[in-house]
Scaffold this motif. Structure first.
Motif, short mmCIF file in Angstrom:
data_model
loop_
_atom_site.label_atom_id
_atom_site.label_comp_id
_atom_site.label_asym_id
_atom_site.label_seq_id
_atom_site.Cartn_x
_atom_site.Cartn_y
_atom_site.Cartn_z
N LYS A 81 22.02 7.75 13.46
CA LYS A 81 22.61 8.12 12.09
C LYS A 81 22.17 7.26 11.03
CE LYS A 81 27.23 9.22 13.53
NZ LYS A 81 28.51 8.46 13.52
N THR A 82 21.73 5.87 11.30
CA THR A 82 21.15 5.08 10.42
C THR A 82 19.81 4.77 10.34
OG1 THR A 82 21.46 3.26 11.79
CG2 THR A 82 23.27 3.50 10.23
N LYS A 83 18.90 5.96 10.62
CA LYS A 83 17.57 5.97 10.62
C LYS A 83 17.27 5.49 9.30
CE LYS A 83 15.42 9.56 13.21
NZ LYS A 83 15.10 11.00 12.68
N PRO A 84 16.17 4.47 8.89
CA PRO A 84 15.88 4.18 7.58
C PRO A 84 15.44 5.32 6.77
CG PRO A 84 14.48 3.15 9.11
CD PRO A 84 15.45 3.78 9.96
N VAL A 85 16.04 5.66 5.53
CA VAL A 85 15.49 6.63 4.67
C VAL A 85 14.32 6.08 4.05
CG1 VAL A 85 16.35 8.50 2.93
CG2 VAL A 85 17.90 7.35 4.58
N LEU A 86 13.46 6.95 3.85
CA LEU A 86 12.18 6.49 3.15
C LEU A 86 12.70 6.70 1.42
CD1 LEU A 86 9.05 7.88 4.76
CD2 LEU A 86 9.99 5.72 4.71
N GLN A 87 12.47 5.77 0.79
CA GLN A 87 12.74 5.44 -0.81
C GLN A 87 11.89 6.38 -1.59
OE1 GLN A 87 13.68 1.78 -2.22
NE2 GLN A 87 14.51 2.60 -3.87
N LYS A 88 12.29 7.22 -2.31
CA LYS A 88 11.22 7.91 -3.27
C LYS A 88 11.22 7.17 -4.66
CE LYS A 88 11.14 12.61 -1.72
NZ LYS A 88 11.59 14.14 -1.94
N ILE A 89 10.05 6.93 -5.10
CA ILE A 89 9.90 6.27 -6.31
C ILE A 89 9.13 7.22 -7.09
CG2 ILE A 89 8.98 4.29 -7.40
CD1 ILE A 89 9.25 2.57 -4.77
N ASP A 90 9.67 7.48 -8.13
CA ASP A 90 9.18 8.24 -9.35
C ASP A 90 8.09 7.19 -10.33
OD1 ASP A 90 8.03 9.97 -11.35
OD2 ASP A 90 9.89 10.72 -11.79
N VAL A 91 7.07 7.15 -9.88
CA VAL A 91 6.08 6.45 -10.78
C VAL A 91 5.88 6.75 -12.34
CG1 VAL A 91 4.80 5.47 -8.69
CG2 VAL A 91 4.05 7.53 -9.97
N THR A 92 6.29 7.90 -12.65
CA THR A 92 6.19 8.48 -14.06
C THR A 92 7.33 8.15 -14.77
OG1 THR A 92 7.08 10.61 -13.48
CG2 THR A 92 4.79 10.41 -13.35
N GLU A 93 8.55 7.58 -14.25
CA GLU A 93 9.69 7.44 -14.77
C GLU A 93 9.51 6.00 -15.66
OE1 GLU A 93 14.14 6.19 -13.45
OE2 GLU A 93 13.22 7.64 -12.36
N PRO A 94 10.00 6.29 -17.00
CA PRO A 94 9.89 4.93 -17.84
C PRO A 94 10.39 3.82 -17.34
CG PRO A 94 11.27 6.58 -18.79
CD PRO A 94 10.76 7.19 -17.51
N GLY A 95 9.93 2.61 -17.63
CA GLY A 95 10.68 1.25 -16.87
C GLY A 95 11.71 0.96 -17.87
N ILE A 96 12.43 0.02 -17.37
CA ILE A 96 13.64 -0.62 -18.18
C ILE A 96 13.05 -1.53 -19.02
CG2 ILE A 96 15.90 -1.89 -17.82
CD1 ILE A 96 15.78 -0.48 -14.91
N LYS A 97 13.35 -1.63 -20.20
CA LYS A 97 13.08 -2.56 -21.31
C LYS A 97 13.53 -3.72 -21.06
CE LYS A 97 11.11 -0.40 -25.16
NZ LYS A 97 11.58 0.16 -26.80
N PRO A 98 12.91 -4.80 -20.97
CA PRO A 98 14.00 -6.13 -21.06
C PRO A 98 14.36 -6.50 -22.61
CG PRO A 98 11.43 -6.57 -20.89
CD PRO A 98 11.70 -5.21 -20.69
N GLU A 99 15.48 -7.17 -22.36
CA GLU A 99 16.19 -7.23 -23.74
C GLU A 99 15.46 -8.44 -24.46
OE1 GLU A 99 18.90 -6.52 -25.70
OE2 GLU A 99 20.04 -5.08 -24.36
N ILE A 100 15.04 -8.32 -25.38
CA ILE A 100 14.42 -9.60 -26.47
C ILE A 100 15.36 -9.83 -27.51
CG2 ILE A 100 12.17 -9.80 -25.27
CD1 ILE A 100 11.25 -8.15 -27.87
N GLY A 101 15.29 -10.99 -28.08
CA GLY A 101 16.07 -11.14 -29.25
C GLY A 101 15.56 -10.58 -30.46
N HIS A 102 16.41 -10.67 -31.43
CA HIS A 102 15.45 -9.98 -32.88
C HIS A 102 16.33 -10.89 -34.09
CE1 HIS A 102 19.62 -8.20 -34.02
NE2 HIS A 102 19.54 -7.87 -32.72
N LEU A 103 15.61 -10.90 -35.30
CA LEU A 103 15.95 -11.57 -35.99
C LEU A 103 17.47 -10.94 -36.93
CD1 LEU A 103 12.68 -11.62 -38.27
CD2 LEU A 103 13.87 -13.46 -37.01
N HIS A 104 18.16 -12.27 -37.34
CA HIS A 104 19.54 -11.64 -37.85
C HIS A 104 19.19 -11.19 -39.24
CE1 HIS A 104 23.31 -13.10 -39.93
NE2 HIS A 104 23.73 -13.25 -38.63
N PRO A 105 20.29 -10.39 -39.58
CA PRO A 105 20.08 -9.41 -40.96
C PRO A 105 19.82 -10.33 -42.14
CG PRO A 105 22.38 -9.21 -40.07
CD PRO A 105 21.48 -9.85 -38.97
N MET A 106 20.41 -11.69 -41.98
CA MET A 106 20.27 -12.77 -43.06
C MET A 106 18.69 -12.91 -43.12
SD MET A 106 22.42 -14.49 -45.13
CE MET A 106 21.03 -14.70 -46.33
#
Ligand code: PHE
Length: 343
Positions: A81-106
C-alpha cells in the motif's frame, strides 16, 4: 526450549515491524522460516524431547510459526500500500516570491518630493532636531517676548545640570531653524530644501502629532518675487498630486516673512466637493510661506536692498495622508504590518 521459541518470536516480530521494503521482509522470512532458518532449526530439536514435553512444546512451536507467518503476510500487504509515489513537479509553474521589505509611505513621499525639487534646482540639506533658541526663534525675527512664540508649543530640554541657560535649547518646533543655518553659510543665490522632523507640545489626535515631518525650503537671489513663490509651490503640488489639482493662497502672518501666506490644495478625498476630511470646504491647508522678512535677511548677513527671497514650510506628513487618503496621521507611526503591507 519454550523460552528459546519465545525469544525467536520476539526477535522476528521486531524485525518485521521495522522492515521498510519487500526485499528486507523476504530476508527476514528466510532468516526465521527458511530451510536453515532459526525457527526451522529449533523445531529440529523437537524429536529429542521427552514424551510428555513434546506435545506441549509442539503447540507453542506451531503458534510461534503461525504468528511469524501472519506478521510477514500482513507487513507485505502494508508495504504494498505504501509504495512510494513518484512526485510530479511542474517545472513551468511560477516560483514562490520571497518577501522583501519596502519603503514606508513616509519615505516614498519624501524621496519623490526631493526628486521634484531637485529637478528645478534645489539642493537638499539635513538639520539638527535639537536646536538653540537662536536658530529656532531669534534669527527668525521672533525675539524673547514675541507673542508668536506662544503659537509654537515648544519642548525645552532640561539643562539644569549644565552651564546652558534654561530655555536656550529645545526640540525644533519647525524646519525653519535651517533658514539661518543655511543663509549664514551660503551667499546668494541659494535654493535649498531641508526636510525633517518638527516637535510641538500638542494634544495628539487624528490630525495632530507631537512630532511630524515638514519639508521646508527657501530661494534667495536678486529680484525674486512673490509670483516666483506661487509658481514654485503650485508646480510642486501639481507634479506630486496631478495637474488637475488646484492650489490657492490666502494671507497669513508669520514673523519671519512679509508678506506671508498659507497655501491650500483641492482635497484629494472628495476632489473638492466637500467631505469630513476637508471639513466640507473642498480645500486642505498644506503649507505656510512668504517673502523672507528683511530682518531675517539682515540677521544672516544678507543685504535686503540687493537680494530677496521666499521660504515655505510644507507639512510632509500631511502630504502622505493626502496622497494615500488616510484619515488619521497616527497611521504613519503605527508599526501595524497590516497597514504597512498596503503600500
Ligand atoms: N515654519 C512655519 C511653520 O512651521 C512654516 C513657514 C515656513 C512659514 C517658512 C513661512 C515661511 O508653521
Amino acid at each position: 526450549m519454550e523460552h528459546e521459541l519465545l525469544t525467536i518470536k520476539n526477535n522476528a516480530m521486531s524485525l518485521i515491524f521495522d522492515a521498510t521494503d519487500k526485499r528486507e521482509l523476504e530476508e527476514i522470512k528466510l532468516q526465521f522460516l527458511g530451510r536453515s532458518g532459526e525457527l526451522t532449526k529449533a523445531l529440529k530439536g523437537l524429536p529429542k524431547l521427552s514424551a510428555d514435553e513434546k506435545p506441549k512444546i509442539g503447540v507453542v512451536a506451531n503458534e510461534v510459526k503461525n504468528i511469524i507467518e501472519d506478521a510477514i503476510r500482513q507487513k507485505g500487504v502494508e508495504l504494498n500500500k505504501t509504495k512510494p509515489v513518484l512526485q510530479k513537479i511542474d517545472v513551468t509553474e511560477p516560483g514562490i516570491k520571497p518577501e522583501i521589505g519596502h519603503l514606508h509611505p513616509m519615505s516614498l513621499t519624501l524621496f519623490e518630493m526631493v526628486d521634484i525639487f531637485k529637478k528645478i534646482g534645489f539642493q537638499a540639506a539635513d538639520g539638527p532636531d535639537i536646536e538653540t533658541d537662536h536658530y529656532n526663534f531669534e534669527v527668525l525675527n521672533m525675539h524673547k517676548n514675541h507673542p508668536a512664540r506662544d503659537t509654537q508649543q515648544s519642548l525645552y530640554l532640561d539643562t539644569r545640570n549644565s552651564n546652558i541657560n534654561p530655555g536656550e535649547i529645545l526640540l525644533r518646533t519647525h524646519g525653519s531653524n535651517m533658514q539661518g543655518r543655511i543663509m549664514e553659510k551660503i551667499s546668494p543665490p541659494v535654493r535649498a530644501i531641508y526636510p525633517g522632523k518638527a516637535f510641538r507640545y500638542e494634544q495628539v489626535d487624528a490630525s495632530h502629532g507631537f512630532e511630524f515631518w515638514q519639508l521646508e525650503g527657501l530661494a534667495v537671489g536678486e529680484n525674486i518675487k512673490m509670483t516666483d513663490l506661487f509658481g514654485t509651490m503650485t508646480y510642486i503640488v501639481k507634479e506630486f498630486f496631478g495637474q488637475e489639482t488646484e492650489v490657492k493662497f490666502v494671507c497669513h502672518n508669520f514673523p519671519f516673512v512679509e508678506p506671508g501666506a498659507e497655501a491650500y490644495m483641492t482635497c484629494t478625498v472628495c476632489r473638492g466637493k466637500g467631505c469630513s476630511f476637508c471639513k466640507n470646504s473642498g480645500w486642505v491647508e498644506i503649507l505656510g510661506c512668504g517673502m523672507i522678512h528683511p530682518n531675517v535677511l539682515k540677521a544672516v548677513g544678507y543685504d535686503p536692498e540687493k537680494v530677496s527671497g521666499f521660504a515655505w514650510g510644507m507639512g510632509l506628513s500631511r502630504m502622505v495622508t493626502l496622497r494615500y487618503q488616510m484619515d488619521d496621521l497616527r497611521l504613519l507611526t503605527n508599526p501595524d504590518i497590516r497597514i504597512l503591507e498596503q503600500f
